[in-house]
Design a protein around this motif. Structure first.
Motif, mmCIF file in Angstrom:
data_model
loop_
_atom_site.group_PDB
_atom_site.id
_atom_site.type_symbol
_atom_site.label_atom_id
_atom_site.label_comp_id
_atom_site.label_asym_id
_atom_site.label_seq_id
_atom_site.Cartn_x
_atom_site.Cartn_y
_atom_site.Cartn_z
ATOM 1 N N MET A 1 88.288 -52.490 -6.439
ATOM 2 C CA MET A 1 89.090 -51.985 -5.351
ATOM 3 C C MET A 1 90.324 -51.296 -5.935
ATOM 4 O O MET A 1 90.944 -51.798 -6.857
ATOM 5 C CB MET A 1 89.506 -53.149 -4.442
ATOM 6 N N GLU A 2 90.657 -50.145 -5.401
ATOM 7 C CA GLU A 2 91.805 -49.373 -5.886
ATOM 8 C C GLU A 2 93.078 -49.801 -5.176
ATOM 9 O O GLU A 2 93.053 -50.297 -4.052
ATOM 10 C CB GLU A 2 91.557 -47.886 -5.669
ATOM 11 N N LEU A 3 94.205 -49.546 -5.830
ATOM 12 C CA LEU A 3 95.500 -49.930 -5.289
ATOM 13 C C LEU A 3 95.760 -49.299 -3.929
ATOM 14 O O LEU A 3 96.248 -49.960 -3.014
ATOM 15 C CB LEU A 3 96.613 -49.554 -6.277
ATOM 16 N N GLY A 4 95.415 -48.027 -3.767
ATOM 17 C CA GLY A 4 95.605 -47.345 -2.481
ATOM 18 C C GLY A 4 94.865 -48.039 -1.350
ATOM 19 O O GLY A 4 95.393 -48.182 -0.238
ATOM 20 N N ASN A 5 93.646 -48.489 -1.628
ATOM 21 C CA ASN A 5 92.878 -49.220 -0.618
ATOM 22 C C ASN A 5 93.533 -50.545 -0.270
ATOM 23 O O ASN A 5 93.543 -50.953 0.889
ATOM 24 C CB ASN A 5 91.446 -49.467 -1.106
ATOM 25 N N LEU A 6 94.054 -51.227 -1.279
ATOM 26 C CA LEU A 6 94.734 -52.500 -1.028
ATOM 27 C C LEU A 6 95.970 -52.303 -0.164
ATOM 28 O O LEU A 6 96.232 -53.090 0.747
ATOM 29 C CB LEU A 6 95.120 -53.168 -2.348
ATOM 30 N N VAL A 7 96.738 -51.254 -0.455
ATOM 31 C CA VAL A 7 97.949 -50.982 0.328
ATOM 32 C C VAL A 7 97.579 -50.755 1.787
ATOM 33 O O VAL A 7 98.181 -51.324 2.695
ATOM 34 C CB VAL A 7 98.726 -49.774 -0.256
ATOM 35 N N THR A 8 96.552 -49.952 2.016
ATOM 36 C CA THR A 8 96.107 -49.688 3.385
ATOM 37 C C THR A 8 95.617 -50.969 4.054
ATOM 38 O O THR A 8 95.968 -51.261 5.194
ATOM 39 C CB THR A 8 94.977 -48.628 3.386
ATOM 40 N N GLN A 9 94.843 -51.748 3.330
ATOM 41 C CA GLN A 9 94.275 -52.976 3.874
ATOM 42 C C GLN A 9 95.356 -53.979 4.263
ATOM 43 O O GLN A 9 95.228 -54.672 5.266
ATOM 44 C CB GLN A 9 93.329 -53.598 2.852
ATOM 45 N N PHE A 10 96.416 -54.059 3.480
ATOM 46 C CA PHE A 10 97.429 -55.077 3.720
ATOM 47 C C PHE A 10 98.630 -54.579 4.520
ATOM 48 O O PHE A 10 99.583 -55.311 4.723
ATOM 49 C CB PHE A 10 97.893 -55.681 2.391
ATOM 50 N N SER A 11 98.610 -53.350 5.006
ATOM 51 C CA SER A 11 99.763 -52.832 5.728
ATOM 52 C C SER A 11 99.672 -53.042 7.238
ATOM 53 O O SER A 11 100.591 -52.708 7.960
ATOM 54 C CB SER A 11 99.954 -51.345 5.423
ATOM 55 N N SER A 12 98.586 -53.636 7.711
ATOM 56 C CA SER A 12 98.357 -53.702 9.157
ATOM 57 C C SER A 12 99.217 -54.715 9.900
ATOM 58 O O SER A 12 99.577 -54.490 11.051
ATOM 59 C CB SER A 12 96.874 -53.987 9.431
ATOM 60 N N THR A 13 99.569 -55.829 9.277
ATOM 61 C CA THR A 13 100.367 -56.855 9.967
ATOM 62 C C THR A 13 101.463 -57.368 9.042
ATOM 63 O O THR A 13 101.375 -57.239 7.816
ATOM 64 C CB THR A 13 99.498 -58.058 10.389
ATOM 65 N N GLN B 1 101.382 -58.059 5.016
ATOM 66 C CA GLN B 1 102.407 -57.483 4.150
ATOM 67 C C GLN B 1 103.073 -58.578 3.311
ATOM 68 O O GLN B 1 103.352 -58.377 2.125
ATOM 69 C CB GLN B 1 103.443 -56.728 4.973
ATOM 70 N N GLN B 2 103.324 -59.743 3.902
ATOM 71 C CA GLN B 2 103.903 -60.862 3.148
ATOM 72 C C GLN B 2 102.972 -61.281 2.015
ATOM 73 O O GLN B 2 103.421 -61.512 0.888
ATOM 74 C CB GLN B 2 104.174 -62.050 4.078
ATOM 75 N N LYS B 3 101.674 -61.356 2.298
ATOM 76 C CA LYS B 3 100.696 -61.694 1.261
ATOM 77 C C LYS B 3 100.702 -60.643 0.156
ATOM 78 O O LYS B 3 100.634 -60.973 -1.032
ATOM 79 C CB LYS B 3 99.295 -61.804 1.867
ATOM 80 N N ALA B 4 100.774 -59.379 0.552
ATOM 81 C CA ALA B 4 100.776 -58.294 -0.424
ATOM 82 C C ALA B 4 102.041 -58.318 -1.279
ATOM 83 O O ALA B 4 101.977 -58.091 -2.495
ATOM 84 C CB ALA B 4 100.640 -56.945 0.283
ATOM 85 N N ILE B 5 103.178 -58.595 -0.679
ATOM 86 C CA ILE B 5 104.436 -58.682 -1.432
ATOM 87 C C ILE B 5 104.356 -59.814 -2.447
ATOM 88 O O ILE B 5 104.709 -59.646 -3.625
ATOM 89 C CB ILE B 5 105.645 -58.863 -0.491
ATOM 90 N N PHE B 6 103.877 -60.969 -2.019
ATOM 91 C CA PHE B 6 103.751 -62.112 -2.923
ATOM 92 C C PHE B 6 102.833 -61.757 -4.088
ATOM 93 O O PHE B 6 103.158 -62.004 -5.251
ATOM 94 C CB PHE B 6 103.218 -63.332 -2.155
#
Length: 163
Positions: free
Chosen positions: A1-13, A17-22
């Motif tokens: 999985m690419e970083l861009g996909n992860l950013v999109t996936q985790f930006s919805s709520t 976003q908290q999980k992604a920041i951690f």
């Protein structure tokens, strides 16, 4: 999985976003440590951080004090200190305020390291931040400073649950 996909996936709520920041804090720390450890072989990133704090302190600090600052145990500081003492960067001395405690004191080799060897890498460190505007750096500094408050809050919550 690419970083861009992860950013999109985790930006919805907010929760995502908290999980992604951690996750980002952990991953960024690992990547920086890997880069540093490969590029500056004389000291590890953890040893470097300890030397930085010892160098900037106006008074000698104990293992316990350094552990609190760096977010690790007294035993971890002792292991780092033993390695740095063998390399000639520090000396270990009895604490003048508490004769039961040991303080870490920088040697002349620390200043020479920061003035000579590390000065070469200081410019490279600037590359890390050249993608930010001054306003973004100020905002990031403020938010990371606030993160410490969140960590303190979490530590207190965990300590309450343990009692």
């Amino acid at each position: 999985m690419e970083l861009g996909n992860l950013v999109t996936q985790f930006s919805s709520t907010t929760e995502n976003q908290q999980k992604a920041i951690f996750s980002t804090l952990f991953i960024a720390g690992n990547r920086l440590q890997t880069l540093f450890d490969k590029h500056i072989p004389e000291v590890s990133l953890k040893q470097f951080m300890l030397l930085s704090i010892v160098r900037q302190s106006h008074t000698p600090l104990t293992f316990t004090q350094l552990g609190a600052i760096l977010g690790c145990s007294r035993q971890n500081i002792k292991k780092l200190a033993d390695l740095l003492e063998k390399k000639g960067f520090i000396t270990l001395q009895q604490c003048p305020r508490d004769t039961r405690a040991i303080c870490i004191c920088p040697t002349e080799k620390v200043e020479a390291f920061f003035q000579n060897e590390f000065a070469v890498h200081q410019q490279e460190l600037r590359y890390l931040f050249e993608v930010y505007s001054e306003e973004e750096i100020e905002a990031l500094f403020t938010l990371l400073s606030k993160l410490y408050t969140g960590i303190d809050h979490l530590e207190q919550k965990v300590a309450q649950q343990e009692t």
